[in-house]
Design a protein around this motif. Structure first.
Motif, short mmCIF file in Angstrom:
data_model
loop_
_atom_site.label_atom_id
_atom_site.label_comp_id
_atom_site.label_asym_id
_atom_site.label_seq_id
_atom_site.Cartn_x
_atom_site.Cartn_y
_atom_site.Cartn_z
N SER A 189 0.84 -1.21 0.00
CA SER A 189 0.00 0.00 0.00
C SER A 189 0.86 1.25 0.00
O SER A 189 0.56 2.23 -0.70
CB SER A 189 -0.92 -0.01 1.23
N CYS A 190 1.94 1.24 0.77
CA CYS A 190 2.84 2.40 0.79
C CYS A 190 3.51 2.61 -0.56
O CYS A 190 3.65 3.75 -1.03
CB CYS A 190 3.90 2.22 1.88
N ARG A 191 3.90 1.52 -1.20
CA ARG A 191 4.55 1.65 -2.52
C ARG A 191 3.58 2.24 -3.53
O ARG A 191 3.97 3.05 -4.38
CB ARG A 191 5.05 0.29 -2.98
N ARG A 192 2.31 1.86 -3.47
CA ARG A 192 1.32 2.43 -4.39
C ARG A 192 1.11 3.91 -4.12
O ARG A 192 1.00 4.72 -5.05
CB ARG A 192 -0.01 1.68 -4.27
N LEU A 193 1.06 4.28 -2.85
CA LEU A 193 0.85 5.69 -2.51
C LEU A 193 2.02 6.54 -2.97
O LEU A 193 1.83 7.70 -3.36
CB LEU A 193 0.66 5.84 -1.00
N MET A 194 3.22 5.99 -2.96
CA MET A 194 4.39 6.77 -3.35
C MET A 194 4.48 6.99 -4.85
O MET A 194 5.38 7.71 -5.31
CB MET A 194 5.67 6.11 -2.82
N THR A 195 3.58 6.41 -5.62
CA THR A 195 3.50 6.73 -7.05
C THR A 195 2.75 8.04 -7.29
O THR A 195 2.74 8.54 -8.41
CB THR A 195 2.81 5.59 -7.82
N ILE A 196 2.11 8.58 -6.26
CA ILE A 196 1.39 9.84 -6.37
C ILE A 196 2.39 10.99 -6.24
O ILE A 196 3.27 10.96 -5.38
CB ILE A 196 0.31 9.95 -5.27
N THR A 239 -4.31 -0.10 -6.88
CA THR A 239 -3.49 0.08 -8.09
C THR A 239 -2.57 1.28 -7.92
O THR A 239 -2.81 2.14 -7.07
CB THR A 239 -4.38 0.31 -9.33
N ASP A 240 -1.54 1.36 -8.76
CA ASP A 240 -0.66 2.51 -8.75
C ASP A 240 -1.36 3.72 -9.34
O ASP A 240 -2.36 3.60 -10.06
CB ASP A 240 0.61 2.23 -9.55
N PHE A 241 -0.83 4.90 -9.03
CA PHE A 241 -1.37 6.13 -9.60
C PHE A 241 -0.90 6.28 -11.04
O PHE A 241 0.31 6.26 -11.31
CB PHE A 241 -0.93 7.34 -8.78
N ASN A 242 -1.84 6.41 -11.94
CA ASN A 242 -1.53 6.62 -13.35
C ASN A 242 -1.57 8.12 -13.61
O ASN A 242 -2.63 8.74 -13.54
CB ASN A 242 -2.57 5.90 -14.23
N ARG A 243 -0.43 8.70 -13.91
CA ARG A 243 -0.35 10.15 -14.02
C ARG A 243 -1.27 10.71 -15.10
O ARG A 243 -1.63 11.86 -15.07
CB ARG A 243 1.09 10.56 -14.34
N ARG A 244 -1.67 9.88 -16.06
CA ARG A 244 -2.53 10.37 -17.12
C ARG A 244 -3.88 9.67 -17.17
O ARG A 244 -4.73 10.03 -17.96
CB ARG A 244 -1.85 10.20 -18.49
N GLY A 245 -4.09 8.67 -16.33
CA GLY A 245 -5.34 7.93 -16.42
C GLY A 245 -6.05 7.74 -15.10
O GLY A 245 -6.82 6.80 -14.94
N GLN A 246 -5.84 8.67 -14.16
CA GLN A 246 -6.41 8.49 -12.81
C GLN A 246 -7.65 9.33 -12.60
O GLN A 246 -8.24 9.29 -11.52
CB GLN A 246 -5.36 8.87 -11.76
N GLU A 247 -8.11 10.05 -13.60
CA GLU A 247 -9.22 10.97 -13.37
C GLU A 247 -10.49 10.24 -12.93
O GLU A 247 -11.26 10.76 -12.13
CB GLU A 247 -9.48 11.76 -14.65
N ILE A 248 -10.74 9.03 -13.40
CA ILE A 248 -11.95 8.31 -12.99
C ILE A 248 -11.90 8.00 -11.50
O ILE A 248 -12.87 8.16 -10.77
CB ILE A 248 -12.10 7.02 -13.82
N LEU A 249 -10.75 7.58 -11.03
CA LEU A 249 -10.61 7.25 -9.62
C LEU A 249 -10.70 8.50 -8.76
O LEU A 249 -11.29 8.47 -7.68
CB LEU A 249 -9.28 6.53 -9.37
N VAL A 250 -10.14 9.58 -9.22
CA VAL A 250 -10.15 10.81 -8.44
C VAL A 250 -11.57 11.30 -8.25
O VAL A 250 -11.92 11.88 -7.22
CB VAL A 250 -9.30 11.90 -9.13
N ALA A 251 -12.44 11.08 -9.20
CA ALA A 251 -13.81 11.58 -9.15
C ALA A 251 -14.72 10.77 -8.24
O ALA A 251 -15.85 11.13 -8.00
CB ALA A 251 -14.42 11.61 -10.56
N ILE A 252 -14.23 9.66 -7.71
CA ILE A 252 -15.07 8.80 -6.86
C ILE A 252 -15.42 9.52 -5.57
O ILE A 252 -14.54 10.10 -4.96
CB ILE A 252 -14.33 7.48 -6.56
#
Length: 352
Positions: A216-223, A339-352
């Motif tokens: 979980s920490c590794r995924r967060l550090m992709t942000i 999942t990891d943060f996708n710098r160009r494809g995370q907008e759907i998740l952000v809108a949750i």
């Protein structure tokens, strides 16, 4: 009124103390049927004889330990924030009235409860608290050195590096302005400073090691803006974020949303609420400020267009809080989605 319990308990409220617990219980008709004071060591033996039901307690020291103990006995523990218990208080402040208010609050179906922390989360949280205390002591030590020097007419620029690099020279070359006793005092404070630096470095290194070994920490550090400190602090505080239904609930708990004073159909928003974890809120605001220092990198992020547009209409500090809010929402989304943060494809998740 029964003093030793009931065969049909619906809820029990525990007012947790250092040495004693105060219990108040209600039956299925809402009547008070249990009112008892027990020692902390008698927790297990007391609840073994009570019927299984909902048990409420305020979020405080040892609340997670009590919750885990009662869950193993078959009860349904609920950890409640003190601010949500306050409306149920009746009469004067005492332990039994507090336990009664907790018992009533525990039955509210729409009341948000605190997620029970695992042992790993508590250990990680303890590491952060130790580091925070050490940093605070180091800052106090440096400020005391500056104050002693200033009383002798010696000023040092407001920079940690400047004070560290110039302190030896001041002690060696300004003996005419510093008495022997004062030089000894400052030398002692300098030794404290060096020791605190070592302890902080050791604690920080341990936190970094834990961040690389946890998924979980590794995924967060992709942000963007989130490193070992923030990632481990988030995991220690909320785990995988199961306590929140939506992404906006997490920054609301952190106090990164405007305070509302709305009435009559008018929406009136004020300053941020500053509720929840001050430590974690500060880390997110610092992460936002780091991102704002490098506008040339904004276009690389999925929230880059939003940030560029917001920068034209928001004051700098307000923009930092708004970006901290967005980072907190992204962090919750990453944890819940796994999942990891996708710098160009995370907008759907952000809108949750």
């Amino acid at each position: 009124m029964a003093k030793n319990g009931s065969d049909e308990l619906m809820s029990i409220g525990i007012d947790i103390g250092k040495d004693f617990f105060h219990l108040v219980g209600f039956d299925l008709d809402g009547r008070l049927v249990l009112r008892r004071k027990i020692k902390r060591l008698a927790l297990v033996t007391t609840f073994e004889d009570l019927p299984r039901c909902v048990v409420g307690m305020e979020a405080c020291m040892s609340a997670h330990f009590v919750s885990q103990t009662l869950r193993e006995l078959g009860f349904e523990p609920r950890i409640i924030l003190a601010i949500y218990v306050k409306p149920f208080n009746k009469g004067q402040k005492n332990d039994y009235n507090a336990a009664e208010a907790i018992a009533e609050a525990a039955l509210r179906p729409n009341l948000k409860t605190v997620s029970e922390k695992a042992q790993e989360q508590l250990d990680l949280q303890a590491l952060h608290r130790v580091r925070s205390r050490l940093v605070s002591r180091r800052t106090a030590t440096m400020n005391q050195i500056r104050a002693f020097l200033l009383e002798r007419g010696i000023t040092v620029r407001k920079s940690v590096a400047t004070l560290r690099n110039s302190l030896d020279a001041i002690l060696n070359n300004r003996s005419d302005e510093l008495s022997l006793r004062m030089r000894k005092l400052i030398l002692g404070l300098q030794q404290d400073w060096v020791w605190l630096d070592k302890r902080i470095d050791m604690t920080t290194a341990e936190i970094k090691d834990l961040s690389t070994s946890d998924d979980s920490c590794r995924r967060l550090m992709t942000i963007p803006g989130i490193g070992p400190l923030i990632s481990t602090a988030v995991v220690a505080a909320i785990g995988k974020g199961e306590a929140y239904d939506r992404g906006r609930d997490f920054p609301a708990w952190l106090g990164l949303v405007p305070r509302q004073n709305s009435t009559g159909g008018r929406t009136i928003l004020g300053r941020i609420t500053k509720r929840g974890s001050k430590y974690l809120r500060t880390l997110f605001v610092q992460a936002a400020q780091v991102i704002m220092m490098r506008p040339q990198n904004w276009h690389k992020f999925s929230f880059g267009p939003w940030l560029e547009a917001a920068a034209t209409r928001m004051q700098h500090n307000k923009l930092g809080v708004a970006l901290a809010n967005k980072l907190a929402r992204i962090a919750w989304s990453v944890l819940r989605a796994g999942t990891d943060f996708n710098r160009r494809g995370q907008e759907i998740l952000v809108a949750i």
